[in-house]
Design a protein around this motif. Structure first.
Motif, PDB file in Angstrom:
ATOM      1  N   ASN A  30       0.828  -1.213   0.000  1.00  0.00           N
ATOM      2  CA  ASN A  30       0.000   0.000   0.000  1.00  0.00           C
ATOM      3  C   ASN A  30       0.858   1.258   0.000  1.00  0.00           C
ATOM      4  OD1 ASN A  30      -2.513  -1.332   0.074  1.00  0.00           O
ATOM      5  ND2 ASN A  30      -2.212  -1.752   2.255  1.00  0.00           N
ATOM      6  N   GLU A  64      -7.126 -14.627  -6.632  1.00  0.00           N
ATOM      7  CA  GLU A  64      -6.812 -13.897  -5.405  1.00  0.00           C
ATOM      8  C   GLU A  64      -5.911 -12.694  -5.605  1.00  0.00           C
ATOM      9  OE1 GLU A  64      -5.542 -16.288  -2.116  1.00  0.00           O
ATOM     10  OE2 GLU A  64      -6.832 -17.934  -2.723  1.00  0.00           O
ATOM     11  N   THR A  72      -9.860  -4.590  -7.854  1.00  0.00           N
ATOM     12  CA  THR A  72      -8.695  -4.921  -7.041  1.00  0.00           C
ATOM     13  C   THR A  72      -8.987  -6.209  -6.276  1.00  0.00           C
ATOM     14  OG1 THR A  72      -9.495  -3.693  -5.122  1.00  0.00           O
ATOM     15  CG2 THR A  72      -8.135  -2.469  -6.728  1.00  0.00           C
ATOM     16  N   GLU A  73      -7.976  -6.723  -5.600  1.00  0.00           N
ATOM     17  CA  GLU A  73      -8.149  -7.928  -4.789  1.00  0.00           C
ATOM     18  C   GLU A  73      -9.254  -7.728  -3.748  1.00  0.00           C
ATOM     19  OE1 GLU A  73      -4.186  -8.397  -3.261  1.00  0.00           O
ATOM     20  OE2 GLU A  73      -3.385  -8.823  -5.251  1.00  0.00           O
ATOM     21  N   ALA A  74      -9.228  -6.601  -3.073  1.00  0.00           N
ATOM     22  CA  ALA A  74     -10.231  -6.316  -2.038  1.00  0.00           C
ATOM     23  C   ALA A  74     -11.629  -6.193  -2.639  1.00  0.00           C
ATOM     24  CB  ALA A  74      -9.864  -5.039  -1.284  1.00  0.00           C
ATOM     25  N   GLN A  75     -11.733  -5.577  -3.798  1.00  0.00           N
ATOM     26  CA  GLN A  75     -13.043  -5.424  -4.440  1.00  0.00           C
ATOM     27  C   GLN A  75     -13.608  -6.781  -4.872  1.00  0.00           C
ATOM     28  OE1 GLN A  75     -11.643  -2.599  -7.347  1.00  0.00           O
ATOM     29  NE2 GLN A  75     -12.777  -0.926  -6.365  1.00  0.00           N
ATOM     30  N   ARG A  77     -12.936  -9.675  -3.364  1.00  0.00           N
ATOM     31  CA  ARG A  77     -13.361 -10.352  -2.129  1.00  0.00           C
ATOM     32  C   ARG A  77     -14.732  -9.847  -1.695  1.00  0.00           C
ATOM     33  NH1 ARG A  77      -7.858  -9.802  -0.818  1.00  0.00           N
ATOM     34  NH2 ARG A  77      -8.254  -7.902   0.349  1.00  0.00           N
ATOM     35  N   THR A  78     -14.924  -8.541  -1.757  1.00  0.00           N
ATOM     36  CA  THR A  78     -16.217  -7.958  -1.392  1.00  0.00           C
ATOM     37  C   THR A  78     -17.318  -8.462  -2.314  1.00  0.00           C
ATOM     38  OG1 THR A  78     -15.165  -5.984  -0.483  1.00  0.00           O
ATOM     39  CG2 THR A  78     -17.481  -5.787  -1.120  1.00  0.00           C
TER      40      THR A  78
END
Length: 96
Positions: A30, A64, A72-75, A77-78
């Protein structure tokens, strides 16, 4: 694009990322440099004619790492959690 084209992965030949160094789509951490890299990768995605197909492909396969289809990875996962297929949340809801 037809569903058959999606399933066969023929959409890949239309992907904007084919003309870009693949490393761009795998920022690490980050840090300010990683955030700049993420934004540059997302800019490529957002001009891509098959962005939605790419995102769906990555979600279906639960990719992943990296940026796929403007996510993104986080998006991702959400999105999977919202579908009830992410971190087991869906199974808990179904069993409740």
């Amino acid at each position: 694009m037809t569903p058959t084209a999606h399933a066969a992965g023929t959409w890949l030949r239309y992907a904007a990322c084919r003309e870009v160094d693949p490393e761009l789509f795998f920022p690490v951490g980050n840090t300010p440099d990683a955030i700049v890299q993420t934004n540059e990768a997302l800019a490529v995605c957002h001009r891509c004619p098959v962005m939605e197909l790419c995102a769906e492909w990555a979600l279906e396969r639960r990719v992943e790492h990296g940026i796929w289809g403007g996510l993104t990875e986080a998006q991702r996962r959400t999105a999977l959690r919202k579908r009830g297929r992410g971190t087991g949340t869906g199974r808990k809801k179904a069993m409740a």
